[in-house]
Design an enzyme around this catalytic site. Structure first.
Site, short mmCIF file in Angstrom:
data_model
loop_
_atom_site.label_atom_id
_atom_site.label_comp_id
_atom_site.label_asym_id
_atom_site.label_seq_id
_atom_site.Cartn_x
_atom_site.Cartn_y
_atom_site.Cartn_z
N PRO A 71 -3.00 -0.01 18.88
CA PRO A 71 -2.84 -0.48 17.50
C PRO A 71 -3.00 0.60 16.43
CG PRO A 71 -4.96 -1.19 18.40
CD PRO A 71 -4.19 -0.57 19.53
N HIS A 103 0.85 -1.19 0.00
CA HIS A 103 0.00 0.00 0.00
C HIS A 103 0.89 1.24 0.00
CE1 HIS A 103 -3.91 -1.96 1.73
NE2 HIS A 103 -3.31 -2.73 0.86
C1 PHB Z 1 -4.93 -4.65 10.77
O1 PHB Z 1 -5.05 -4.83 9.54
O2 PHB Z 1 -5.13 -5.55 11.58
C2 PHB Z 1 -4.52 -3.30 11.26
C3 PHB Z 1 -4.20 -2.29 10.35
C4 PHB Z 1 -3.83 -1.05 10.82
C5 PHB Z 1 -3.78 -0.80 12.18
C6 PHB Z 1 -4.09 -1.80 13.08
C7 PHB Z 1 -4.46 -3.06 12.63
O3 PHB Z 1 -3.44 0.44 12.63
#
Ligand code: PHB
Length: 391
Positions: A293, A72
């Site tokens: 996350p 990406h």
């Molecule tokens: C995921 O695809 O699990 C994912 C993507 C971006 C993030 C956290 C998790 O910031």
């Protein structure tokens, strides 16, 4: 059993460390509480920084990631019903991220270790560390019904946030920094086509939402929720309704929906232990630090730690020099704190905090407005998102 480096935990940190050490001619044994099937199927993170991708390729475990991972070159920030693209590639002089699930990285690493005769013991229990302040630390555990012991030169604690290794650093020799966020992420895996070519991070009055992906047929989405909520209270219809409410808007964006094949809630916290080392015990990955996350940094920090550790151990075993080992903690913590900063900033900019006032909510929009309209601000986001240079 005797080995040079005893590694507790077969996540990305432990497995990659074992592989990197093998390439340096250093022996290790990896022990893991779960089964191989479990670690190879547990759904976790999915975003690999450019430096992580480059390292996996360089050390020969990147072939399937290159074939099956999705590169990406941008991400989207969505707010006030409109999507704004951050062109990571252009803003960072050609870097990108790769979306490739953590358990796929784990499969590739397990396969690589087994192919080169690496020692991996699954389903161990009652793990305890001994004599970490001496030159002859030991790991005791149960495996296949018997009591076992690994005598080694060093122990790598790669057993995650809930593992046992961190507690081998005495309380009076460490500082724990922690922040618990008042929200969780409700994550789903859905059998649906992609709704978007690139990830969408959304700020909405109902709360944050994120559209990610795993493959052309399988999508990963999250929405901000109460961390004490119960996933069983959410029917598929109610989940999609919540996503539609947060994501669809006046610009005509529509979500592709499909059967939800997995759902779960994760709590959000920031955690850092300082130092990451005690005697001959070195912590790496989630055992030493947790990021929310939102910055997509977790697995990348684990990779960065073991890159530093494997080099320091290689120098020690070839020359007896300890300077790199002595700097391990400070080298890693510099990157960790930068990732903590970025992850908290991304979280604060996009999550609904019910305790904040109207002024703070308006500032959140100004922050998003700035980062999507100023090149300088966008470069800052982009260089952090694709990953700051490795030490
Ligand atoms: C995921 O695809 O699990 C994912 C993507 C971006 C993030 C956290 C998790 O910031």
């Amino acid at each position: 059993m005797r080995t040079q480096v005893g590694i507790v935990g077969a996540g990305p940190a432990g497995l990659l460390l074992s592989h990197l050490l093998h390439l340096e001619g250093i022996e290790s044994v990896v022990i893991e509480a779960r089964s191989r099937a479990e670690i190879e199927s547990t759904i976790r993170a999915g975003v690999l920084e450019q430096g992580t991708v480059d390292l996996l390729v360089e050390v020969g475990v990147g072939e399937r990631m290159r074939r099956e991972g999705a590169v990406h070159r941008g991400i989207n920030l969505r707010f006030s019903g409109e999507t704004h693209r951050i062109d990571l590639h252009e803003l960072t002089g050609g870097k990108a991220i790769t979306v490739y699930a953590q358990h796929e990285v784990i499969k590739d690493l397990v396969a690589a270790r087994i192919a080169t005769g690496g020692a991996l013991l699954f389903e161990v229990s009652e793990v305890t560390l001994h004599d970490v302040e001496t030159r002859t630390p030991r790991i005791r555990f149960r495996h296949e019904g018997g009591q076992r012991e690994i005598a080694c030169d060093f122990i790598a604690g790669c057993d995650g946030f809930h593992g046992v290794c961190r507690s081998a650093i005495p309380q009076d020799r460490r500082t724990d920094y922690q922040h618990v966020y008042p929200f969780g992420w409700f994550g789903i895996l859905a059998e649906a086509p992609r709704s978007t070519e690139e990830l969408i991070y959304t700020r909405h009055e109902r709360g944050f939402a994120l559209v990610s992906t795993r493959s052309p047929e399988l999508q990963r989405l999250y929405f901000q929720c109460d961390p004490r909520d119960d996933e069983d209270r959410w029917s598929d219809e109610r989940i999609w309704e919540e996503f539609r409410a947060r994501l669809e808007g006046k610009d005509g964006f529509r979500l592709a929906e499909g059967p939800i094949v997995q759902k779960g809630i994760v709590a959000m916290r920031s955690f850092v232990i300082d130092p990451m080392r005690h005697g001959r015990l070195f912590l790496a990955g989630d055992a030493a630090h947790i990021v929310p996350p939102t910055g997509a940094k977790g697995m990348n920090l684990a990779v960065a730690d073991v890159r530093v550790l494997s080099r320091a151990l290689a120098v020690f075993f070839t020359s007896g020099r300890t300077d790199l080992l002595d700097r391990y903690s400070s080298t890693c913590l510099r990157r960790v704190w930068l990732a903590e900063r970025f992850s908290r900033w991304m979280t604060a900019m996009t999550h609904l905090d019910e305790t904040s006032d109207a002024f703070s909510n308006r500032l959140q929009l100004a922050e998003l407005e700035y980062v999507t309209s100023s090149r300088a601000a966008a470069v800052s986001l982009a260089e952090n998102y694709v990953g700051l240079p490795m030490a």
